[in-house]
Write a protein that holds these residues in place. Structure first.
Motif, PDB file in Angstrom:
ATOM      1  N   GLY B 146       0.810  -1.205   0.000  1.00 55.35           N
ATOM      2  CA  GLY B 146       0.000   0.000   0.000  1.00 55.35           C
ATOM      3  C   GLY B 146       0.848   1.262   0.000  1.00 55.35           C
ATOM      4  O   GLY B 146       0.589   2.212  -0.745  1.00 55.35           O
ATOM      5  N   ALA B 147       1.880   1.271   0.836  1.00 54.79           N
ATOM      6  CA  ALA B 147       2.744   2.448   0.911  1.00 54.79           C
ATOM      7  C   ALA B 147       3.446   2.674  -0.429  1.00 54.79           C
ATOM      8  O   ALA B 147       3.629   3.809  -0.874  1.00 54.79           O
ATOM      9  CB  ALA B 147       3.772   2.270   2.024  1.00 54.79           C
ATOM     10  N   ASP B 253      -6.539   6.864  -0.792  1.00 54.53           N
ATOM     11  CA  ASP B 253      -5.931   5.691  -0.166  1.00 54.53           C
ATOM     12  C   ASP B 253      -7.096   4.796   0.250  1.00 54.53           C
ATOM     13  O   ASP B 253      -7.738   5.036   1.269  1.00 54.53           O
ATOM     14  CB  ASP B 253      -5.084   6.139   1.030  1.00 54.53           C
ATOM     15  CG  ASP B 253      -4.579   4.951   1.865  1.00 54.53           C
ATOM     16  OD1 ASP B 253      -5.005   3.809   1.595  1.00 54.53           O
ATOM     17  OD2 ASP B 253      -3.772   5.188   2.776  1.00 54.53           O
ATOM     18  N   HIS B 279      -3.519  -7.501  -0.486  1.00 50.61           N
ATOM     19  CA  HIS B 279      -3.134  -8.313   0.671  1.00 50.61           C
ATOM     20  C   HIS B 279      -3.909  -7.890   1.897  1.00 50.61           C
ATOM     21  O   HIS B 279      -3.411  -7.914   2.987  1.00 50.61           O
ATOM     22  CB  HIS B 279      -1.634  -8.158   0.938  1.00 50.61           C
ATOM     23  CG  HIS B 279      -1.183  -6.723   0.998  1.00 50.61           C
ATOM     24  ND1 HIS B 279      -1.295  -5.860  -0.040  1.00 50.61           N
ATOM     25  CD2 HIS B 279      -0.616  -5.997   1.986  1.00 50.61           C
ATOM     26  CE1 HIS B 279      -0.822  -4.675   0.295  1.00 50.61           C
ATOM     27  NE2 HIS B 279      -0.413  -4.728   1.527  1.00 50.61           N
TER      28      HIS B 279
HETATM   29  C1  LIG Z   1      -4.976   3.296   5.390  1.00 49.61           C
HETATM   30  C2  LIG Z   1      -3.708   2.574   5.002  1.00 49.61           C
HETATM   31  N1  LIG Z   1      -2.963   3.066   4.001  1.00 49.61           N
HETATM   32  C3  LIG Z   1      -1.807   2.459   3.637  1.00 49.61           C
HETATM   33  C4  LIG Z   1      -1.345   1.326   4.266  1.00 49.61           C
HETATM   34  C5  LIG Z   1       0.008   0.781   3.887  1.00 49.61           C
HETATM   35  O1  LIG Z   1      -0.035  -0.456   3.298  1.00 49.61           O
HETATM   36  P1  LIG Z   1       1.255  -1.420   3.270  1.00 49.61           P
HETATM   37  O2  LIG Z   1       1.457  -1.900   4.655  1.00 49.61           O
HETATM   38  O3  LIG Z   1       0.847  -2.499   2.326  1.00 49.61           O
HETATM   39  O4  LIG Z   1       2.400  -0.637   2.724  1.00 49.61           O
HETATM   40  C6  LIG Z   1      -2.113   0.772   5.317  1.00 49.61           C
HETATM   41  C7  LIG Z   1      -1.676  -0.460   6.026  1.00 49.61           C
HETATM   42  O5  LIG Z   1      -2.441  -1.178   6.585  1.00 49.61           O
HETATM   43  C8  LIG Z   1      -3.307   1.414   5.688  1.00 49.61           C
HETATM   44  O6  LIG Z   1      -4.058   0.941   6.700  1.00 49.61           O
END
Ligand SMILES: Cc1ncc(COP(=O)(O)O)c(C=O)c1O
Lengths: 386, 508
Positions: B146-147, B253, B279
């Protein structure tokens, strides 16, 4: 698995000092009790600090039944210990002070407690006591020993107090259980001066456990409370020929440090072209400086935990000074630069800054959302209320 | 209240697999290479390594036993896991079977497109499905989380404004104090200044605060909604409009998609781009469970800047093509496609109706939990004055409980693990709610599981009242006790490889 983690490795030492006359002036309309104990008594005041000390210490004993404690003698501490089975108590040597203790007694006790190697210095009192404690700690070793206040004074503007005696006990127990785990942060000690103005008197380290913003163990880096990088960024942006007025507070003071100048965290300093034009300037000096510069910017911090921008601890920035500033800067009051570290913003009870000026029109101009710079390349907005 | 089951985790205080190594020990002894294929002679000298790799020398039963033990030491992760903001669903095993088939597992990304048609079709069809869920015009699966997808957005934002000659001027990315930290972090990493709007009385940042910072310097808004307190900002369309008015881009997001799946589309709210976490929301394991994918989708206008290669359906089958004005690569090849295949399988099985129903169940389950949790003495809800229902999770606070007992949320978390369940998630930093915790039920846990989890929490809270030391020093029945966390932030100490571990611990 056994229950003792590495955090429980070493018994920590708590130092205790009580200002038994703190808070007496409050109920009888005095603005503090320092130097006015006689008057307070004459008006029928009762001691309040001993009871608050006992509340805090009883709670602490429940939370941390196994502790090494060093306590000041008599009315300065030992008299107020609860039934503390399990605490290994050492009473400081020295003559028992009389019931009428003085600031000197507090300072002497603090020096001895620091010398005894305490991990945390718990004091019971108000802003005046905080000043004495901070001064005495600095005299020994700068801000080497973290300090925590049990609120028992008339005034408690300093950012060193628990909300209640019980929450102070909670913070103390958490800190003593694992000092490295939570760390400490810098906090301002403020008090009203003789003229009735709130002033900044210094800074101390306090356990980094502001209610609710305590970071979890092993979480990503706790909130940066480091103003140096922000200050360096601001210092690098200063325009030639422009007058900068650096307001009170530890954060803004870092801008002066970044410029290599001997500014004071306690008052307003004036800087132009890398030179220090005035230190701890009063209203008249500020007006004079503003009259001689056609461009000027005011740099402000946020005072204490209550979120004051103007009107607490910086009364020299009077309505007249602010009007002169607005006249000097085409961006007017909107050009005021506000600096506050993320930890400071996070510790505000709500995302609001306060302005208390005896000039409603000016206050209205300052109201609304205002950008606050928190770290290099980082900012937030806080609502200014009047 | 159900009777709590007796539990004790396996404790295998055993060495790392590298430390189990003994010279010459083997699990399997392959025949010697055929002389003419011996790498020592068949390969050019320059690519031959001088020393043998430092692999552990262990026998097969040692390896089996070692990994079996590790699989028993998951700290409750494979128990009931309501670890909020992470949407820890049960992920059907059939996904593992699909991605383990030769047609997936034995492929190499450098194969010719003509030999990857099935996989490319799955990628393309999954792209179409996510377009349907979001209204976006194209997705890529290159970001490894996600990041990373948020970072992809900052790279796309940079390319978009560079193309318009505005990059010098558009320096600011706006986010909120309740956005996931990856939003400000990636904006900063991409060289933008970050403005973080505070959360106000309603539980979200105010439109007025946003308007106060919008200008011709605004590059983008990066925001999640609902946020990770389950609070949905009803003014989101006005937010997006306000940002567009000054020429900025809006990134959604969508990590917290579980409560709104099939119920709203990012593009219809005006967003220019969004990301989904396969995931998390789409049936793929999260955390230690496997590699991740942040699916990044955007409008036609931004698609110009997407990282290549892109998958296209042509008359001659599926092809990968470069994206000439794109930002290049954010990761090699097409990303973790084994996860895309699982998500494709999952979403196909769920269907449009199924995914909508799953969203509704997750909101219902959370609201059921909320009623039961708020009956526990010492548990309160964040922003209680905001009476609108939370969606798929709720942020609670143990502030009152901590004031009463001295036991913090972290202590309670540690103790919950002693009952064999995954403890709760607290909150992202900085905490704006004291002593926070955030469970998320999702759509896959049974009512019995949810009730059991709540019963464990209720029991631990009572333990904290009658025997605070027991809770403060927990865990006692887990794989390990409390750790010294002081070096977790110290790059001189942590190590994620054997080599780093040896170097940093001064062992060579
Ligand atoms: C709202 C939100 N954005 C972004 C992320 C980041 O995802 P990742 O851990 O896959 O990088 C998360 C992680 O749970 C999240 O809750």
């Amino acid at each position: 698995m056994t229950s003792s983690g590495p955090w429980a490795a070493r018994a920590r030492v708590l130092g205790i000092v009580v200002n038994p006359v703190a808070g007496m002036g409050g109920r009888v309309g005095l603005h503090g009790t320092d130097g006015q104990v006689e008057l307070a008594r004459a008006r029928g005041a009762e001691p309040v600090a001993p009871a608050r000390a006992r509340r805090a210490l009883a709670r602490l004993h429940e939370l941390a039944p196994d502790l090494d404690v060093v306590v000041a003698p008599g009315a300065l501490g030992a008299d107020h210990l609860p039934d503390a089975t399990g605490w290994r108590v050492t009473v400081l040597d020295g003559p028992e002070p009389g019931a009428e203790t003085t600031a000197d007694d507090t300072r002497a006790a603090v020096s001895a407690l620091v010398a005894a190697g305490v991990d945390l210095l718990l004091f019971v009192g108000g802003d005046g006591t905080a000043r004495d404690v901070a001064g005495a700690v600095w005299a020994v070793c700068d801000d080497c020993v973290p300090v925590l206040g049990v609120p028992a004074g008339v005034k408690m503007h300093s950012a060193v107090f628990g909300l209640t005696p019980e929450t102070a006990a909670l913070a103390a127990s958490r800190h003593l259980a694992a000092p490295e785990r939570h760390g400490t942060r810098q906090a301002e000690v403020v008090d009203r001066d003789a003229a009735g103005d709130v002033r900044l008197y210094g800074t101390v380290q306090v356990p980094a456990l502001p209610a609710g913003v305590q970071p979890a163990k092993g979480a990503p880096a706790p909130l940066a409370d480091d103003a140096t990088a922000l200050a360096a960024e601001v210092a690098a942006e200063l325009e030639p020929g422009r007058l900068y007025l650096l307001g009170p507070g530890a954060t803004v003071d870092q801008v002066g440090h970044a410029l290599g100048l001997a500014t004071t965290p306690l008052g307003v300093d004036a800087v132009c072209d890398g030179r220090l034009l005035a230190v701890d300037a009063d209203e008249a000096t500020l007006l004079d400086l503003l009259a001689r510069h056609d461009r000027a910017t005011l740099v402000l911090g946020v005072v204490g935990g209550q979120g004051f921008l103007l009107g607490r601890g910086n009364q020299q920035l009077s309505p007249a000074v602010l009007r002169a500033l607005a006249a000097a800067d085409p961006a007017g009051l909107a050009g005021i630069l506000v600096l506050a570290t993320p930890a400071k913003v996070g510790a505000l009870p709500e995302p609001v800054l306060h302005v208390d000026l005896d000039d409603p029109e000016l206050a209205a101009e300052l109201a609304g959302y205002r950008r606050v710079r928190t770290a290099p390349g980082r900012s937030t907005v806080l609502r200014v209320e009047t | 209240m159900s009777e709590l089951r007796n539990y004790h985790a396996a404790v295998w205080d055993e060495p790392l697999v590298m430390e189990l190594s003994a010279p010459g020990r083997r699990g399997n002894v392959p025949p010697a290479p055929i002389a003419e294929l011996d790498p020592a002679t068949a390969l050019p000298g320059a690519v031959l390594r001088q020393a043998a790799p430092a692999l552990p020398e262990v026998a097969e039963p040692d390896v089996l036993r070692h990994f079996l033990h590790l699989s028993q030491e998951t700290m409750g992760m494979v128990g009931i896991s309501l670890f909020g903001t992470c949407t820890m669903k049960y992920n059907p095993r059939v996904g593992e079977q699909l991605s383990g088939r030769d047609g997936m597992a034995e492929l190499h990304p450098d194969q010719d497109d003509s030999t990857l048609q099935g996989l490319l079709e799955a990628v393309h069809r999954f792209d179409l499905m996510l377009r349907g869920l979001s209204g976006m015009d194209r997705f890529v699966f290159q970001p490894g989380g996600g990041a990373h997808a948020a970072y992809t957005h900052t790279a796309v934002t940079r390319a978009y404004f560079a193309d318009r000659g505005e990059l010098e001027q558009r320096r600011e990315i706006i986010t909120t104090a309740q956005a996931h930290p990856c939003n400000p972090a990636t904006a900063s990493a991409a060289g933008f200044d970050v403005i973080t709007l505070p959360v106000e009385e309603d539980g979200y940042a105010s439109l007025d605060a946003l308007k106060a910072v919008l200008s011709d310097r605004t590059a983008a808004l990066m925001i999640n909604n609902p946020d990770d307190m389950g609070i949905y900002n009803p003014h989101i369309k006005e937010w997006v409009d306000a940002v567009h008015e000054v020429g900025g881009l809006c990134f959604y997001d969508h990590a917290n998609f579980n409560g709104v799946m099939g119920r709203l589309r990012a593009r219809e709210l005006g967003f220019d781009a969004c990301m989904f976490m396969l995931h998390k929301t789409f049936g793929v394991a999260k955390g230690g469970g496997g590699p991740a994918v942040g699916a990044y989708g955007c409008s036609e206008e931004l698609a110009t800047y997407l990282p290549g290669p892109l998958v296209e359906a042509t008359e001659d089958g599926y092809v990968r093509r470069e994206n000439p004005r794109g930002v290049g690569r954010v990761r090699e090849y097409l990303g973790n496609l084994n996860q895309v295949v699982k998500a494709f399988g999952w979403l196909t099985a769920m269907g449009a109706d199924g995914i909508r129903e799953a969203a509704d169940i997750s909101v219902l389950a959370n609201n059921y939990m909320e009623v039961r949790l708020l009956e526990l003495k010492g548990v309160t809800k964040a922003f209680p004055q905001m009476t609108k229902r939370r969606l798929e999770m709720t942020r609670f606070s143990l502030e009152e409980y901590t004031a009463e007992t001295g036991i913090t949320a972290v202590d309670v978390q540690n103790r919950m693990g002693d009952y064999g369940i995954d403890a709760f998630w607290l909150s992202h930093e900085p905490w704006i709610v004291p002593e926070p915790f955030t469970p998320e039920a999702g759509e896959t846990w049974s009512l019995e599981d949810i009730d059991y989890w709540i019963d464990v929490l209720a029991h631990v809270l009572e333990e904290g009242r009658s025997d605070p030391e027991l809770v403060r020093t927990a865990p006692h029945q887990q794989v390990v006790g409390q750790l010294d966390g002081s070096s977790l932030d110290d790059p001189e100490k942590w190590a994620t490889t054997w080599r780093a571990h040896r170097r940093k611990s001064g062992r060579g």
